[in-house]
Design a protein around this motif. Structure first.
Motif, PDB file in Angstrom:
ATOM      1  N   ALA A  15     -19.943  22.616   5.651  1.00  0.00           N
ATOM      2  CA  ALA A  15     -20.571  21.623   4.782  1.00  0.00           C
ATOM      3  C   ALA A  15     -21.054  22.268   3.486  1.00  0.00           C
ATOM      4  CB  ALA A  15     -21.732  20.947   5.507  1.00  0.00           C
ATOM      5  N   GLY A  34     -21.558  17.985   7.746  1.00  0.00           N
ATOM      6  CA  GLY A  34     -23.006  18.054   7.951  1.00  0.00           C
ATOM      7  C   GLY A  34     -23.469  17.198   9.103  1.00  0.00           C
ATOM      8  N   ILE A  35     -22.868  16.020   9.241  1.00  0.00           N
ATOM      9  CA  ILE A  35     -23.231  15.119  10.346  1.00  0.00           C
ATOM     10  C   ILE A  35     -22.900  15.768  11.692  1.00  0.00           C
ATOM     11  CG2 ILE A  35     -22.592  12.943  11.470  1.00  0.00           C
ATOM     12  CD1 ILE A  35     -22.342  11.725   8.663  1.00  0.00           C
ATOM     13  N   PHE A  36     -21.745  16.434  11.765  1.00  0.00           N
ATOM     14  CA  PHE A  36     -21.337  17.038  13.027  1.00  0.00           C
ATOM     15  C   PHE A  36     -21.920  18.429  13.252  1.00  0.00           C
ATOM     16  CE2 PHE A  36     -17.790  13.960  12.542  1.00  0.00           C
ATOM     17  CZ  PHE A  36     -18.059  13.233  13.686  1.00  0.00           C
ATOM     18  N   GLY A  37     -22.719  18.928  12.311  1.00  0.00           N
ATOM     19  CA  GLY A  37     -23.430  20.181  12.523  1.00  0.00           C
ATOM     20  C   GLY A  37     -22.706  21.434  12.096  1.00  0.00           C
ATOM     21  N   ILE A  77     -20.252  15.786   3.813  1.00  0.00           N
ATOM     22  CA  ILE A  77     -21.114  14.858   4.552  1.00  0.00           C
ATOM     23  C   ILE A  77     -20.705  14.780   6.010  1.00  0.00           C
ATOM     24  CG2 ILE A  77     -21.743  12.418   4.770  1.00  0.00           C
ATOM     25  CD1 ILE A  77     -21.611  12.275   1.689  1.00  0.00           C
ATOM     26  N   VAL A  78     -19.402  14.656   6.261  1.00  0.00           N
ATOM     27  CA  VAL A  78     -18.914  14.573   7.645  1.00  0.00           C
ATOM     28  C   VAL A  78     -19.199  15.872   8.392  1.00  0.00           C
ATOM     29  CG1 VAL A  78     -16.820  14.384   9.058  1.00  0.00           C
ATOM     30  CG2 VAL A  78     -17.168  12.831   7.135  1.00  0.00           C
TER      31      VAL A  78
END
Length: 53
Positions: free
Chosen positions: A24, A16-19, A13-14
């Protein structure tokens, strides 16, 4: 084992949030495998743990 699954899900999740798509996806894949292994071991322990009186 469930603890590792949760750690990899949070990592996915982290990331994915940062791209970081590749990281991810890898962490999510590891989390899925660990989760299914955990479920199988849990079911086996339930079956073997039953005591017949």
């Amino acid at each position: 084992m469930l603890r590792w699954t949760i750690i990899f899900i949070i990592l996915a999740i982290v990331a994915g949030i940062f791209g970081f798509g590749g990281i991810a996806a890898g962490a999510a894949g590891i989390a899925k495998v660990l989760f299914f292994i955990f479920i199988v071991l849990f079911i086996i322990s339930l079956i073997r743990g039953k005591k017949t009186v």
